[in-house]
Motif scaffolding. Structure first.
Motif, short mmCIF file in Angstrom:
data_model
loop_
_atom_site.label_atom_id
_atom_site.label_comp_id
_atom_site.label_asym_id
_atom_site.label_seq_id
_atom_site.Cartn_x
_atom_site.Cartn_y
_atom_site.Cartn_z
N ILE A 146 -20.90 -1.77 23.44
CA ILE A 146 -21.80 -0.92 24.24
C ILE A 146 -22.48 0.09 23.33
O ILE A 146 -21.82 0.81 22.58
N PRO B 262 -24.62 3.31 23.92
CA PRO B 262 -25.12 4.22 24.97
C PRO B 262 -26.57 4.65 24.70
O PRO B 262 -27.07 4.47 23.60
N PRO B 263 -27.22 5.22 25.71
CA PRO B 263 -28.62 5.63 25.55
C PRO B 263 -28.79 6.57 24.36
O PRO B 263 -27.99 7.48 24.17
N TRP C 203 -28.36 2.01 28.42
CA TRP C 203 -27.31 1.49 27.54
C TRP C 203 -27.51 -0.02 27.38
O TRP C 203 -28.09 -0.67 28.25
N HIS C 204 -27.00 -0.56 26.26
CA HIS C 204 -27.13 -2.00 26.02
C HIS C 204 -25.82 -2.56 25.47
O HIS C 204 -25.33 -2.07 24.45
N ASN D 92 -30.11 2.88 19.40
CA ASN D 92 -30.70 2.77 20.73
C ASN D 92 -31.77 3.85 20.91
O ASN D 92 -31.46 5.03 21.00
N THR E 276 -27.58 3.11 34.97
CA THR E 276 -26.56 2.12 34.59
C THR E 276 -27.01 0.68 34.76
O THR E 276 -26.34 -0.24 34.30
N LEU F 266 -22.25 5.79 30.33
CA LEU F 266 -23.39 4.90 30.08
C LEU F 266 -24.71 5.61 30.32
O LEU F 266 -25.77 4.99 30.26
#
Ligand code: C2O
Ligand code: CU
Length: 502
Positions: free
Chosen positions: A461, A463-464, A435-436, A430, A240, A236
């Motif tokens: 998810i 990730p960044p 992360w979202h 993203n 986090t 992530l």
């Protein structure tokens, strides 16, 4: 999460459908198209299951600690709702909270006006009033429900919704539903206070790896925290979460007073794991056992056997476990990057109970990878080109704690338009260092994860700085929220609408 504030053209009547199909208007939550879709789902003579809910302030016992919070029917988690696929669920909800509320039935492909997004699909249910939810439930699986108003989800207002499959092969002896949650209400600051401190820029956890403290809130850190360093790989990224919680709960209990599940050696158990947290990803493992993952977000996948599963907020995984031996084994949900965990105990014989800070080796073992998930053939979409493709930027501004999905030129969220029957590809991009877990209402999309047959999911998810493409088949008309399931991001603006027009 309140109603979505739409910006740009949407605010004063919807824009032309991109692609120039002519002037179209949004398909309303109780429009003829919505009623027609419900009629197709509703089987003649379907059983109606009824359960009354009361949302109210309550004092609950979180494993020996009396805590004031808001809860459904006085329990945390709330009462499990269980129906068979094809049945109708009817839930009269009495709102005895001091604030307006709604219920969102997370993951269910239901009629739009029962989806529970205030200001978008229904008016808020005022304090002291009642609203009756009633809808056909089409797909089996593991779901949950929660409010969609403000930060209410980060109180005790959540409960499992299990939809049994009438054609279930049932290759297991027992079944456990596991709700994971990050907890502050009545112990630390209230969720509204947490949001306020994030907005005031006191979120100290934004920069430091593994140090997601709750900014400006003294006495929070280390209350239940453990001292071991965080050292494993970080799928992530290094940031986090925004909030360090005083407690992490599994089925409403802290690790010092865990729930115990009993089974016999050799039995097969189906775990239904639900992340009902607001700002915490959980990494789940069972000491001495491997997990055969069979479903994600309710839908079947080709089984994969792993040591650990990582769940973002709003995600669910079902896994089968065969009880190895007689003994007591820790089922640990590690709060990723937060140096703390939730726990339950699997007891299949005599033996000392695991310690509250148990960290089974499986936590650091083989982790389920997003790229290896494949939908079961029966639920995979047929190969086809999308009718529309939208890039969907995910953006954040740390200094002001504002977040966006598909920000338009005027600063508000632009809706993503489609016509019933369209297949739409959304490329979630993203552009932030966090992360979202992105959740779409009313649909179970297919993730294009490079496997050629990505999983059907409703929460994924991102990730960044990563890009995740999903495909939606437009078979459920209405106005559907698309948002980050980090409740604080969503409240700070991270939501838009997948908007059917016609
Ligand atoms: Cu469980 Cu709109 O979310
Ligand atoms: Cu987010």
């Amino acid at each position: 999460m309140t109603g979505v504030a739409l910006g740009g053209a949407a605010a004063g009547g919807f824009a032309l459908l991109r692609g120039g199909d002519g002037a179209l208007s949004p398909v309303g939550p109780s429009s003829a198209a919505v009623i027609a879709a419900e009629r197709r789902r509703r089987l003649p003579g379907a059983t109606v299951r009824e359960l009354s809910l009361e949302a109210a302030p309550a004092t609950v016992d979180l494993g020996g600690r009396e805590v004031s919070t808001w809860a459904y029917n006085g329990m945390v988690p709330g009462p499990e709702v269980r129906v068979q696929a094809g049945e109708v669920l009817r839930v009269p909800l009495r709102n005895l909270l001091p604030d307006a509320t709604t219920i969102h039935w997370h993951g269910i492909a239901l009629r739009n006006d029962m989806d529970g997004v205030p200001g978008l699909t229904q008016p808020p249910i005022a304090s002291g009033t009642e609203f009756v939810y009633e809808f056909a439930v089409p797909d089996p699986g593991t779901y949950f429900f929660h409010p969609h108003s403000g930060t209410q989800l980060d109180r005790g207002l959540y409960a499992p919704l299990v939809v049994d499959d009438p054609a279930e092969p049932g290759a297991y002896d027992r079944e456990w539903t596991i709700l994971l949650d990050d907890w502050t209400d009545g112990v630390g600051p209230s969720p509204d206070e947490v949001l306020e401190s994030l907005r005031a820029g006191m979120a100290g956890g934004m920069e430091e790896p593994g140090e997601g403290e709750m900014g400006g809130t003294e006495g929070m850190e280390g209350m239940e925290g453990m001292e071991e360093p965080e050292e494993r790989s970080d799928p992530l990224g290094t940031d986090t979460g925004d909030v360090r919680y005083p407690l992490y709960l599994l089925n409403g209990r802290p690790p010092a007073d865990p729930a115990t599940f009993r089974a016999r050696p050799g039995e097969r158990i189906r775990l239904r794991i639900i992340n009902a947290g607001s700002d915490t990803a959980f990494r789940v493992a069972l000491g001495g056992h491997r997990l055969t993952v069979t479903h994600t977000d309710g839908f079947p996948m080709e089984p994969v056997t792993v040591d650990a599963i990582l769940l973002g907020m709003g995600e669910r995984y079902d896994a089968l476990v065969t009880v190895a031996d007689a003994g007591a084994f820790p089922l640990v949900a590690w709060a990723e990057g937060k140096r703390a965990s939730a726990m339950a105990v699997l007891r299949s014989g005599a033996g000392a109970a695991p310690m509250a800070d148990a960290r089974p080796a499986e936590l650091d073992g083989r982790l389920l990878r997003p790229t290896e998930l494949r939908a079961a053939a029966a639920v995979s979409f047929a190969a086809a080109e999308p009718d529309r493709t939208y890039p969907v930027p995910l953006e954040g501004e740390m200094a002001t704690y504002r977040w966006w999905v598909n920000r338009g030129s005027t600063g508000g969220a632009e809706p993503l338009e489609l016509v019933e029957g369209d297949r739409v590809r959304l490329i979630l991009e993203n552009r932030s260092m966090m992360w979202h877990p992105m959740h779409l209402h009313g649909h179970t999309f297919q993730v294009l994860n490079g496997s050629g047959q990505g999983p059907r999911k409703d929460t994924v998810i991102v990730p960044p700085m990563a890009r995740v493409a999903i495909e939606v088949v437009g078979d459920n008309p209405g106005q559907w929220a698309l948002h980050c399931h980090n409740i604080y991001h969503a409240e700070a603006g991270m939501q838009t609408v997948l908007s059917y027009v016609g």
